[in-house]
Write a protein that holds these residues in place. Structure first.
Motif, PDB file in Angstrom:
ATOM      1  N   TRP A  17      -4.460  -8.440   4.511  1.00 41.44           N
ATOM      2  CA  TRP A  17      -5.131  -9.284   3.525  1.00 41.44           C
ATOM      3  C   TRP A  17      -6.616  -8.946   3.516  1.00 41.44           C
ATOM      4  O   TRP A  17      -7.233  -8.775   4.581  1.00 41.44           O
ATOM      5  CB  TRP A  17      -4.992 -10.771   3.867  1.00 41.44           C
ATOM      6  CG  TRP A  17      -3.640 -11.367   3.656  1.00 41.44           C
ATOM      7  CD1 TRP A  17      -2.508 -10.729   3.240  1.00 41.44           C
ATOM      8  CD2 TRP A  17      -3.280 -12.733   3.875  1.00 41.44           C
ATOM      9  NE1 TRP A  17      -1.462 -11.617   3.174  1.00 41.44           N
ATOM     10  CE2 TRP A  17      -1.906 -12.854   3.558  1.00 41.44           C
ATOM     11  CE3 TRP A  17      -3.989 -13.860   4.296  1.00 41.44           C
ATOM     12  CZ2 TRP A  17      -1.229 -14.062   3.666  1.00 41.44           C
ATOM     13  CZ3 TRP A  17      -3.316 -15.060   4.404  1.00 41.44           C
ATOM     14  CH2 TRP A  17      -1.941 -15.163   4.086  1.00 41.44           C
ATOM     15  N   ASP A  18      -7.188  -8.871   2.323  1.00 41.49           N
ATOM     16  CA  ASP A  18      -8.643  -8.776   2.222  1.00 41.49           C
ATOM     17  C   ASP A  18      -9.122  -9.588   1.024  1.00 41.49           C
ATOM     18  O   ASP A  18      -8.319 -10.148   0.269  1.00 41.49           O
ATOM     19  CB  ASP A  18      -9.118  -7.312   2.155  1.00 41.49           C
ATOM     20  CG  ASP A  18      -8.688  -6.584   0.888  1.00 41.49           C
ATOM     21  OD1 ASP A  18      -8.770  -7.161  -0.208  1.00 41.49           O
ATOM     22  OD2 ASP A  18      -8.272  -5.402   0.979  1.00 41.49           O
ATOM     23  N   PHE A  19     -10.454  -9.639   0.857  1.00 45.20           N
ATOM     24  CA  PHE A  19     -11.074 -10.396  -0.234  1.00 45.20           C
ATOM     25  C   PHE A  19     -11.996  -9.480  -1.030  1.00 45.20           C
ATOM     26  O   PHE A  19     -12.970  -9.926  -1.644  1.00 45.20           O
ATOM     27  CB  PHE A  19     -11.891 -11.575   0.331  1.00 45.20           C
ATOM     28  CG  PHE A  19     -12.715 -11.211   1.537  1.00 45.20           C
ATOM     29  CD1 PHE A  19     -13.816 -10.391   1.438  1.00 45.20           C
ATOM     30  CD2 PHE A  19     -12.344 -11.667   2.800  1.00 45.20           C
ATOM     31  CE1 PHE A  19     -14.561 -10.032   2.557  1.00 45.20           C
ATOM     32  CE2 PHE A  19     -13.084 -11.326   3.933  1.00 45.20           C
ATOM     33  CZ  PHE A  19     -14.192 -10.513   3.804  1.00 45.20           C
ATOM     34  N   LEU A  20     -11.695  -8.193  -1.024  1.00 45.98           N
ATOM     35  CA  LEU A  20     -12.617  -7.189  -1.526  1.00 45.98           C
ATOM     36  C   LEU A  20     -12.331  -6.836  -2.980  1.00 45.98           C
ATOM     37  O   LEU A  20     -11.266  -6.325  -3.311  1.00 45.98           O
ATOM     38  CB  LEU A  20     -12.535  -5.931  -0.648  1.00 45.98           C
ATOM     39  CG  LEU A  20     -12.817  -6.185   0.841  1.00 45.98           C
ATOM     40  CD1 LEU A  20     -12.424  -4.970   1.664  1.00 45.98           C
ATOM     41  CD2 LEU A  20     -14.285  -6.532   1.048  1.00 45.98           C
ATOM     42  N   ALA A  21     -13.312  -7.100  -3.839  1.00 47.92           N
ATOM     43  CA  ALA A  21     -13.192  -6.792  -5.257  1.00 47.92           C
ATOM     44  C   ALA A  21     -14.232  -5.746  -5.635  1.00 47.92           C
ATOM     45  O   ALA A  21     -15.005  -5.281  -4.790  1.00 47.92           O
ATOM     46  CB  ALA A  21     -13.377  -8.065  -6.077  1.00 47.92           C
ATOM     47  N   GLY A  22     -14.265  -5.362  -6.886  1.00 43.79           N
ATOM     48  CA  GLY A  22     -15.258  -4.426  -7.370  1.00 43.79           C
ATOM     49  C   GLY A  22     -15.222  -3.094  -6.631  1.00 43.79           C
ATOM     50  O   GLY A  22     -14.161  -2.598  -6.250  1.00 43.79           O
ATOM     51  N   GLY A  23     -16.434  -2.541  -6.408  1.00 47.40           N
ATOM     52  CA  GLY A  23     -16.522  -1.253  -5.716  1.00 47.40           C
ATOM     53  C   GLY A  23     -15.999  -1.311  -4.300  1.00 47.40           C
ATOM     54  O   GLY A  23     -15.392  -0.341  -3.810  1.00 47.40           O
ATOM     55  N   ASP A  24     -16.206  -2.451  -3.614  1.00 45.79           N
ATOM     56  CA  ASP A  24     -15.670  -2.604  -2.256  1.00 45.79           C
ATOM     57  C   ASP A  24     -14.153  -2.487  -2.278  1.00 45.79           C
ATOM     58  O   ASP A  24     -13.543  -1.834  -1.416  1.00 45.79           O
ATOM     59  CB  ASP A  24     -16.062  -3.968  -1.680  1.00 45.79           C
ATOM     60  CG  ASP A  24     -17.509  -4.017  -1.207  1.00 45.79           C
ATOM     61  OD1 ASP A  24     -18.185  -2.973  -1.257  1.00 45.79           O
ATOM     62  OD2 ASP A  24     -17.954  -5.092  -0.789  1.00 45.79           O
ATOM     63  N   GLY A  25     -13.540  -3.153  -3.243  1.00 48.01           N
ATOM     64  CA  GLY A  25     -12.087  -3.125  -3.331  1.00 48.01           C
ATOM     65  C   GLY A  25     -11.555  -1.734  -3.606  1.00 48.01           C
ATOM     66  O   GLY A  25     -10.548  -1.308  -3.021  1.00 48.01           O
ATOM     67  N   VAL A  26     -12.217  -1.013  -4.495  1.00 48.85           N
ATOM     68  CA  VAL A  26     -11.792   0.353  -4.821  1.00 48.85           C
ATOM     69  C   VAL A  26     -11.856   1.238  -3.582  1.00 48.85           C
ATOM     70  O   VAL A  26     -10.922   2.001  -3.288  1.00 48.85           O
ATOM     71  CB  VAL A  26     -12.678   0.936  -5.946  1.00 48.85           C
ATOM     72  CG1 VAL A  26     -12.411   2.428  -6.121  1.00 48.85           C
ATOM     73  CG2 VAL A  26     -12.428   0.192  -7.248  1.00 48.85           C
ATOM     74  N   ARG A  27     -12.951   1.128  -2.827  1.00 46.64           N
ATOM     75  CA  ARG A  27     -13.106   1.961  -1.636  1.00 46.64           C
ATOM     76  C   ARG A  27     -12.090   1.608  -0.558  1.00 46.64           C
ATOM     77  O   ARG A  27     -11.547   2.479   0.107  1.00 46.64           O
ATOM     78  CB  ARG A  27     -14.536   1.828  -1.100  1.00 46.64           C
ATOM     79  CG  ARG A  27     -15.557   2.571  -1.936  1.00 46.64           C
ATOM     80  CD  ARG A  27     -16.991   2.332  -1.480  1.00 46.64           C
ATOM     81  NE  ARG A  27     -17.914   3.190  -2.196  1.00 46.64           N
ATOM     82  CZ  ARG A  27     -18.394   2.935  -3.406  1.00 46.64           C
ATOM     83  NH1 ARG A  27     -18.033   1.837  -4.032  1.00 46.64           N
ATOM     84  NH2 ARG A  27     -19.228   3.769  -4.006  1.00 46.64           N
ATOM     85  N   MET A  28     -11.834   0.309  -0.374  1.00 48.58           N
ATOM     86  CA  MET A  28     -10.880  -0.071   0.665  1.00 48.58           C
ATOM     87  C   MET A  28      -9.466   0.350   0.298  1.00 48.58           C
ATOM     88  O   MET A  28      -8.699   0.812   1.159  1.00 48.58           O
ATOM     89  CB  MET A  28     -10.944  -1.578   0.919  1.00 48.58           C
ATOM     90  CG  MET A  28     -10.078  -2.025   2.097  1.00 48.58           C
ATOM     91  SD  MET A  28     -10.517  -1.175   3.654  1.00 48.58           S
ATOM     92  CE  MET A  28     -11.995  -2.086   4.115  1.00 48.58           C
ATOM     93  N   LYS A  29      -9.107   0.221  -0.957  1.00 47.08           N
ATOM     94  CA  LYS A  29      -7.771   0.656  -1.388  1.00 47.08           C
ATOM     95  C   LYS A  29      -7.591   2.151  -1.177  1.00 47.08           C
ATOM     96  O   LYS A  29      -6.508   2.621  -0.799  1.00 47.08           O
ATOM     97  CB  LYS A  29      -7.531   0.266  -2.840  1.00 47.08           C
ATOM     98  CG  LYS A  29      -7.278  -1.226  -3.045  1.00 47.08           C
ATOM     99  CD  LYS A  29      -7.105  -1.568  -4.519  1.00 47.08           C
ATOM    100  CE  LYS A  29      -6.730  -3.041  -4.692  1.00 47.08           C
ATOM    101  NZ  LYS A  29      -7.773  -3.965  -4.198  1.00 47.08           N
ATOM    102  N   ALA A  30      -8.662   2.913  -1.413  1.00 37.79           N
ATOM    103  CA  ALA A  30      -8.599   4.362  -1.187  1.00 37.79           C
ATOM    104  C   ALA A  30      -8.413   4.675   0.297  1.00 37.79           C
ATOM    105  O   ALA A  30      -7.651   5.586   0.660  1.00 37.79           O
ATOM    106  CB  ALA A  30      -9.863   5.026  -1.722  1.00 37.79           C
ATOM    107  N   LEU A  31      -9.099   3.925   1.166  1.00 34.38           N
ATOM    108  CA  LEU A  31      -8.934   4.124   2.613  1.00 34.38           C
ATOM    109  C   LEU A  31      -7.511   3.784   3.049  1.00 34.38           C
ATOM    110  O   LEU A  31      -6.907   4.515   3.852  1.00 34.38           O
ATOM    111  CB  LEU A  31      -9.945   3.258   3.377  1.00 34.38           C
ATOM    112  CG  LEU A  31     -11.380   3.784   3.425  1.00 34.38           C
ATOM    113  CD1 LEU A  31     -12.334   2.697   3.937  1.00 34.38           C
ATOM    114  CD2 LEU A  31     -11.473   5.027   4.311  1.00 34.38           C
TER     115      LEU A  31
END
Length: 429
Positions: free
Chosen positions: A35-49
């Motif tokens: 679970w995370d709360f990351l949206a926007g650019g943070d979310g894109v980067r975390m999904k890529a990781l």
């Protein structure tokens, strides 16, 4: 599906693979609920990781879910963990750790866990490890970054002035008076709001106030008391500094978060105090050739007695769950270790990796302006360690209703500090 049931399914699948002579990895992958709360650019980067990790680890599969940031996320965590339906791993703001400790929602991170992950507490900035630990020094989460406010500035506007050094960094800003002189000069040059930040309340005003309080060595909470001793006077001074800037027309009236960013981008402000997470915004504008000026970012200048900057950390935490198997926990720690060692990709969002080997690398040194403002990690000032502090907390609410009005002249700094002291003290009793 509960963690215990997932483990049972995994073991049955492995047994079936052996009996049927099938390929083990496809059947025996340990599934990790994330679970995370990351949206926007943070979310894109975390999904890529996450995608990269899954591709490299056929034996572990991260199943990621992004929930709403702030209070809704932490409410969901609390209720889910209480009924044994929490995730295996989650992102967590370290400013929320004190409340988690009171509620018992997190599982301690042991030395054995860190060994499994291939990391140690000495690999991290001291301030982030302290924020990730309980009062006895027990690690409760693994820091992933340090995100703080920085000073964005218009290099083009400051070219040839006493405030821009030969190296392109801010200089000669060693006091509140120095800062006021720069802002007054900028006002005379036609910048309508020389220093912009989110001045209507909320996170932006809190971060600036807390930075000015911390630069005086001030504390919001001391031994469970709000603004004890001379901390009250330091809070009044911090509010007064912002109120004086507002009265002189040097900061904007009631600027929303988006408006404060637009003031800087639109060349209405020469300085902009905001989080490191806006670095990608200005980089994208530069690449698209829509900004129209050269910009950079430095650590917030030391205007008072000591260097200090408001900061928080995104961290990885394991929800308390006595049914988690050793296999599942080892997989989670493998995920955490891998993420830390690949945190250069996360730094692209502007954050300072909490994992020092990344910050010490040549690749990070080439990442600008990140590498320049990374110095703030050595004296990051985290939110007070209290259940009433942190993201989406009563302290943030007090900023909205008391500090922001005082900055804009609706309360005196003394009245705001006293009412904040009274309001927050009642919540601690």
């Amino acid at each position: 599906m509960t963690i215990a049931l997932k483990n049972t399914v995994s073991r049955l699948a492995t047994a079936a693979a052996v009996v049927l002579g099938l390929s083990a990895p496809a059947w025996a992958a340990t599934e990790i609920e994330w679970w995370d709360f990351l949206a926007g650019g943070d979310g894109v980067r975390m999904k890529a990781l996450i995608q990269e990790f899954n591709a490299e680890h056929p034996d572990i599969n991260i199943k990621g879910t992004t929930l709403e940031w702030g209070l809704p996320f932490y409410t969901k965590v609390r209720t889910s963990v209480a009924v044994g339906e929490g995730p295996d791993i989650m992102t967590y703001h370290l400013s929320r750790l004190p409340l988690a400790l009171e509620e018992g929602t997190l599982s301690p991170i042991t030395a054995e866990d860190l060994e499994t992950a291939g990391i140690s507490s000495g690999d991290f900035f001291e301030a982030s490890i302290a924020a990730a630990s309980d009062a006895d020094g027990q690690l409760m989460a693994v820091p992933f970054d340090i995100h703080a406010i920085v000073m964005y500035y218009n290099r083009t506007a400051l070219e040839g002035t006493e405030w821009l050094g030969d190296d392109g960094n801010l200089t000669n800003l060693d006091s509140v008076e120095d800062m006021t002189a720069l802002l007054t000069w900028a006002k005379g040059q036609g910048y309508s709001d020389p220093l912009s930040f989110q001045s209507e309340g909320g996170g932006g005003t809190w971060r600036v106030f807390y930075t000015l309080l911390s630069q005086q060595g001030g504390e919001m909470l001391t031994d469970g008391e709000v603004l004890a001793g001379d901390n009250f006077d330091k809070a009044v001074k911090a509010i007064s500094i912002m109120a004086d800037w507002r009265a002189a027309g040097l900061i904007p009236e009631q600027a929303s978060y988006e408006a404060s960013v637009a003031l800087f981008s639109g060349k209405k402000s020469v300085l902009h105090m905001n989080g490191v997470w806006e670095v990608p915004t200005f980089k994208d504008s530069t690449e698209a050739d829509t900004l129209g000026f050269d910009w950079f970012a430095n650590e917030i200048p030391q205007l008072l007695e000591q260097p200090a900057t408001w900061a928080d950390s995104h961290a990885f935490a394991i929800p308390a769950n006595p049914e988690m198997s050793a296999e599942q926990r080892a997989a989670v720690m493998t995920v955490i270790g891998w993420m830390e060692k690949h945190s250069l990709a996360w730094a692209g969002a502007g954050h300072i990796p909490a994992y020092k080997p990344t910050v010490d690398s040549d690749d990070y040194a080439a990442l600008q302006p990140n590498a320049t403002y990374a110095s703030l990690a050595e004296h990051a000032s985290f939110d007070p360690r209290s259940k009433i502090a942190g993201v989406a907390s009563p302290i943030y609410n007090a900023v909205d209703t008391l500090i922001a009005p005082a900055v804009h002249g609706f309360l005196s700094p003394e009245e705001a500090a006293q009412q904040m002291k009274d309001e927050l003290s009642s919540m601690l009793n």
